[in-house]
Enzyme design. Structure first.
Site, PDB file in Angstrom:
ATOM      1  N   ASN A 132      -5.335   7.356  -5.756  1.00  0.00           N
ATOM      2  CA  ASN A 132      -6.063   8.584  -5.372  1.00  0.00           C
ATOM      3  C   ASN A 132      -5.345   9.849  -5.827  1.00  0.00           C
ATOM      4  O   ASN A 132      -5.041  10.738  -5.040  1.00  0.00           O
ATOM      5  CB  ASN A 132      -6.349   8.611  -3.860  1.00  0.00           C
ATOM      6  CG  ASN A 132      -5.094   8.634  -3.007  1.00  0.00           C
ATOM      7  OD1 ASN A 132      -4.050   8.127  -3.406  1.00  0.00           O
ATOM      8  ND2 ASN A 132      -5.187   9.237  -1.828  1.00  0.00           N
ATOM      9  N   ASP A 192       1.568   2.561   3.537  1.00  0.00           N
ATOM     10  CA  ASP A 192       0.700   3.743   3.420  1.00  0.00           C
ATOM     11  C   ASP A 192       1.544   5.014   3.511  1.00  0.00           C
ATOM     12  O   ASP A 192       1.080   6.043   4.007  1.00  0.00           O
ATOM     13  CB  ASP A 192      -0.397   3.736   4.490  1.00  0.00           C
ATOM     14  CG  ASP A 192      -1.504   4.743   4.168  1.00  0.00           C
ATOM     15  OD1 ASP A 192      -1.559   5.221   3.011  1.00  0.00           O
ATOM     16  OD2 ASP A 192      -2.286   5.063   5.078  1.00  0.00           O
ATOM     17  N   HIS A 216       2.913  14.438   1.837  1.00  0.00           N
ATOM     18  CA  HIS A 216       2.330  15.768   1.655  1.00  0.00           C
ATOM     19  C   HIS A 216       3.430  16.757   2.035  1.00  0.00           C
ATOM     20  O   HIS A 216       4.164  16.508   2.998  1.00  0.00           O
ATOM     21  CB  HIS A 216       1.137  15.995   2.585  1.00  0.00           C
ATOM     22  CG  HIS A 216      -0.057  15.149   2.277  1.00  0.00           C
ATOM     23  ND1 HIS A 216      -0.956  15.453   1.285  1.00  0.00           N
ATOM     24  CD2 HIS A 216      -0.503  13.992   2.835  1.00  0.00           C
ATOM     25  CE1 HIS A 216      -1.907  14.545   1.245  1.00  0.00           C
ATOM     26  NE2 HIS A 216      -1.663  13.637   2.179  1.00  0.00           N
ATOM     27  N   LYS A 273      -9.299  -0.532  -5.770  1.00  0.00           N
ATOM     28  CA  LYS A 273      -9.293   0.126  -4.458  1.00  0.00           C
ATOM     29  C   LYS A 273     -10.660   0.715  -4.146  1.00  0.00           C
ATOM     30  O   LYS A 273     -11.199   1.493  -4.933  1.00  0.00           O
ATOM     31  CB  LYS A 273      -8.231   1.227  -4.459  1.00  0.00           C
ATOM     32  CG  LYS A 273      -8.217   2.086  -3.217  1.00  0.00           C
ATOM     33  CD  LYS A 273      -7.740   1.318  -1.992  1.00  0.00           C
ATOM     34  CE  LYS A 273      -7.945   2.119  -0.720  1.00  0.00           C
ATOM     35  NZ  LYS A 273      -6.739   2.482  -0.041  1.00  0.00           N
ATOM     36  N   HIS A 309       0.873  -1.198   0.000  1.00  0.00           N
ATOM     37  CA  HIS A 309       0.000   0.000   0.000  1.00  0.00           C
ATOM     38  C   HIS A 309       0.896   1.231   0.000  1.00  0.00           C
ATOM     39  O   HIS A 309       1.493   1.574   1.014  1.00  0.00           O
ATOM     40  CB  HIS A 309      -0.903   0.005   1.238  1.00  0.00           C
ATOM     41  CG  HIS A 309      -1.825   1.190   1.306  1.00  0.00           C
ATOM     42  ND1 HIS A 309      -3.179   1.060   1.529  1.00  0.00           N
ATOM     43  CD2 HIS A 309      -1.605   2.519   1.192  1.00  0.00           C
ATOM     44  CE1 HIS A 309      -3.737   2.260   1.540  1.00  0.00           C
ATOM     45  NE2 HIS A 309      -2.793   3.162   1.342  1.00  0.00           N
ATOM     46  N   LEU A 334      -4.729   8.951   8.158  1.00  0.00           N
ATOM     47  CA  LEU A 334      -5.991   8.226   8.214  1.00  0.00           C
ATOM     48  C   LEU A 334      -5.772   6.788   7.780  1.00  0.00           C
ATOM     49  O   LEU A 334      -5.037   6.563   6.823  1.00  0.00           O
ATOM     50  CB  LEU A 334      -7.034   8.891   7.309  1.00  0.00           C
ATOM     51  CG  LEU A 334      -7.564  10.225   7.862  1.00  0.00           C
ATOM     52  CD1 LEU A 334      -8.406  10.936   6.818  1.00  0.00           C
ATOM     53  CD2 LEU A 334      -8.375   9.987   9.138  1.00  0.00           C
ATOM     54  N   HIS A 376       1.534   5.394  -1.625  1.00  0.00           N
ATOM     55  CA  HIS A 376       1.153   6.583  -2.394  1.00  0.00           C
ATOM     56  C   HIS A 376       2.411   7.184  -3.010  1.00  0.00           C
ATOM     57  O   HIS A 376       3.303   7.628  -2.285  1.00  0.00           O
ATOM     58  CB  HIS A 376       0.489   7.626  -1.494  1.00  0.00           C
ATOM     59  CG  HIS A 376      -0.773   7.128  -0.853  1.00  0.00           C
ATOM     60  ND1 HIS A 376      -2.019   7.312  -1.410  1.00  0.00           N
ATOM     61  CD2 HIS A 376      -0.967   6.424   0.283  1.00  0.00           C
ATOM     62  CE1 HIS A 376      -2.926   6.756  -0.632  1.00  0.00           C
ATOM     63  NE2 HIS A 376      -2.327   6.201   0.406  1.00  0.00           N
ATOM     64  N   LEU A 377       2.476   7.180  -4.336  1.00  0.00           N
ATOM     65  CA  LEU A 377       3.653   7.751  -5.011  1.00  0.00           C
ATOM     66  C   LEU A 377       3.382   9.132  -5.572  1.00  0.00           C
ATOM     67  O   LEU A 377       4.325   9.831  -5.968  1.00  0.00           O
ATOM     68  CB  LEU A 377       4.116   6.833  -6.149  1.00  0.00           C
ATOM     69  CG  LEU A 377       4.871   5.564  -5.762  1.00  0.00           C
ATOM     70  CD1 LEU A 377       5.191   4.747  -7.009  1.00  0.00           C
ATOM     71  CD2 LEU A 377       6.143   5.879  -4.990  1.00  0.00           C
ATOM     72  N   ARG A 378       2.093   9.515  -5.641  1.00  0.00           N
ATOM     73  CA  ARG A 378       1.722  10.821  -6.233  1.00  0.00           C
ATOM     74  C   ARG A 378       2.170  10.899  -7.698  1.00  0.00           C
ATOM     75  O   ARG A 378       2.328   9.881  -8.349  1.00  0.00           O
ATOM     76  CB  ARG A 378       2.307  11.996  -5.430  1.00  0.00           C
ATOM     77  CG  ARG A 378       2.148  11.894  -3.921  1.00  0.00           C
ATOM     78  CD  ARG A 378       0.732  11.815  -3.454  1.00  0.00           C
ATOM     79  NE  ARG A 378       0.639  11.970  -1.998  1.00  0.00           N
ATOM     80  CZ  ARG A 378      -0.360  11.514  -1.266  1.00  0.00           C
ATOM     81  NH1 ARG A 378      -1.353  10.836  -1.813  1.00  0.00           N
ATOM     82  NH2 ARG A 378      -0.380  11.720   0.037  1.00  0.00           N
ATOM     83  N   HIS A 407     -10.286   0.708   1.966  1.00  0.00           N
ATOM     84  CA  HIS A 407     -10.064   1.691   3.032  1.00  0.00           C
ATOM     85  C   HIS A 407     -11.228   1.514   4.007  1.00  0.00           C
ATOM     86  O   HIS A 407     -12.348   1.941   3.732  1.00  0.00           O
ATOM     87  CB  HIS A 407     -10.025   3.116   2.473  1.00  0.00           C
ATOM     88  CG  HIS A 407      -9.730   4.135   3.531  1.00  0.00           C
ATOM     89  ND1 HIS A 407      -8.545   4.831   3.592  1.00  0.00           N
ATOM     90  CD2 HIS A 407     -10.455   4.549   4.603  1.00  0.00           C
ATOM     91  CE1 HIS A 407      -8.556   5.634   4.653  1.00  0.00           C
ATOM     92  NE2 HIS A 407      -9.717   5.481   5.279  1.00  0.00           N
ATOM     93  N   ALA A 429      -3.894  14.577   5.802  1.00  0.00           N
ATOM     94  CA  ALA A 429      -3.590  13.314   6.484  1.00  0.00           C
ATOM     95  C   ALA A 429      -2.555  12.557   5.680  1.00  0.00           C
ATOM     96  O   ALA A 429      -2.706  12.412   4.465  1.00  0.00           O
ATOM     97  CB  ALA A 429      -4.855  12.483   6.621  1.00  0.00           C
ATOM     98  N   HIS A 453      -4.315  -0.916   5.989  1.00  0.00           N
ATOM     99  CA  HIS A 453      -3.864  -0.126   7.133  1.00  0.00           C
ATOM    100  C   HIS A 453      -4.778  -0.282   8.355  1.00  0.00           C
ATOM    101  O   HIS A 453      -5.364   0.687   8.828  1.00  0.00           O
ATOM    102  CB  HIS A 453      -3.662   1.351   6.768  1.00  0.00           C
ATOM    103  CG  HIS A 453      -4.717   1.974   5.895  1.00  0.00           C
ATOM    104  ND1 HIS A 453      -6.053   1.875   6.154  1.00  0.00           N
ATOM    105  CD2 HIS A 453      -4.614   2.721   4.765  1.00  0.00           C
ATOM    106  CE1 HIS A 453      -6.724   2.524   5.225  1.00  0.00           C
ATOM    107  NE2 HIS A 453      -5.872   3.035   4.375  1.00  0.00           N
TER     108      HIS A 453
END
Ligand code: NCD
Ligand code: ZN
Length: 350
Positions: free
Chosen positions: A46, A252, A256, A104, A18, A224, A20-22, A141, A268, A179
């Protein structure tokens, strides 16, 4: 004779189930950290706009591969963001073509960029049935978003109101509860006989809600699902170090920039890709379970996803504390690295 303490540990190269690479400059800044230690990662969809179709997933995968440092063999495993308009045939095609590994599910409004998520779960039933038929996992999620449900109860309520009904209606659907942050979720996964597993993040093994709220508010510990009471953290550690094949690592890691986190309504997400393996080695060592680290980071995930374990290995070495940067400069602003609050003696050998 007492056993010598372990100071070197060679394990199969880990995967991150899980992540997030953006995109753009942030992707370029964070991808090298994941690619350094991990063989594969389940990439969260996302973005703005979200990665909904097979075509969007293929394009995003290409952008990731283009940003990959030379010589790294990191493999992004793409996910499709489930909406009430998702076409079962598009999902099936993406799976068959090797473009998407999983789908997802975000309940609408649950977290960062989840406005396109699902409100009416019956509307996505045809997609879930198709996925069950082709053996494609659903990453969930697991939080309800109702404003009248206390934020610390949202995971436990989700299990009863959403997850149990979905799994009852589509029992052959392979689900990953992502998560997990509560003893309730750990128990729910342990009590299920099949088609359910859970990822656990690095930070939820280390912080509880006091870290966020006691002695001044700490935005860099806000993510989150939000970290819960200490008894829940302990339940997560027990699950992670138990060797139980249904629990595996999903960091996760969710970058940011500092300005995005440090504002009246801060984002978050906690950034852990760079020091996750050092943090986990400390957690497992403290639990007397270093021998189970490989199962958690490198074996249980591929097993559940039906993929081979990585051929390569990495070696963790214990020595003087490792100095990780506290902040990373990205093209879009500074990014704070997760501070576990204790020295990290384990490093991944180059
Ligand atoms: C994630 C993000 O920033 O994309 N944030 C987080 O706190 N984990 C979204 C998510 O996975 O909930
Ligand atoms: Zn996430």
């Amino acid at each position: 004779m007492t056993a010598q303490p372990i100071t070197r540990l060679t394990i199969r190269r880990p995967d991150d189930w899980h992540l997030h690479l953006r995109d753009g400059a942030m992707l370029e800044a964070v991808l090298p950290h994941s690619a350094e230690h991990f063989g594969r990662a389940i990439i969260m969809p996302n973005l703005v706009p979200p990665v909904v179709t097979a075509e969007q997933a293929a394009a995003y995968r290409d952008r990731i591969l283009k940003a990959l440092p030379e010589g790294k063999s990191f493999k992004p495993l793409m996910t499709l963001y489930l909406t009430e308009n998702t076409d079962p045939a598009d999902v099936a095609r993406a799976h068959a073509d090797g473009i998407a590994t999983a789908v997802k599910l975000y309940p609408a409004g649950a977290t960062t960029n989840s406005a396109s998520g699902v409100r009416d779960f019956d509307k996505v039933r045809p997609v879930l049935e198709k996925m069950a038929e082709i053996g494609m996992p659903l990453c969930v999620h697991g939080e309800v978003t109702d404003s009248d449900i206390d934020i610390f109860d949202r995971e436990a309520v989700f299990i009863d109101r959403v997850l149990r009904p979905i799994r009852k209606k589509v029992p052959e659907l392979k689900v990953v509860m992502e998560h997990v942050t509560t003893a309730d979720a750990v128990d729910y996964v342990r009590d299920s006989s099949k088609n359910l597993a859970a990822t656990i993040t690095t930070h939820h093994l280390i912080i509880n809600r006091n870290h966020i709220l006691a002695g001044g508010i700490k935005p860099h510990f806000y993510c989150l699902p939000v970290a819960k009471r200490e008894k829940h953290r302990i339940a997560l550690v027990q699950a992670a170090v138990s060797g139980d094949k249904r629990f595996f690592l999903g960091t996760d890691s969710a970058p940011h920039t500092d300005p995005a986190k440090l504002q009246p309504c801060g984002c978050a997400g906690i950034y852990t890709s760079i020091n996750t393996m050092s943090c986990l080695a400390e957690v497992f060592e403290a639990a007397g379970a270093l021998k189970e680290l490989e199962a958690f980071t490198s074996l249980n995930g591929p097993r559940y996803y039906g993929l081979p374990v990585n051929e390569e290995t990495i070696t963790l070495v214990k020595g003087d504390p490792v100095a990780y940067p506290t902040t990373i400069e990205t093209g879009v602003g500074p990014l704070t690295v997760f501070d576990p609050g204790f020295p990290l003696h384990w490093r991944v050998e180059a």
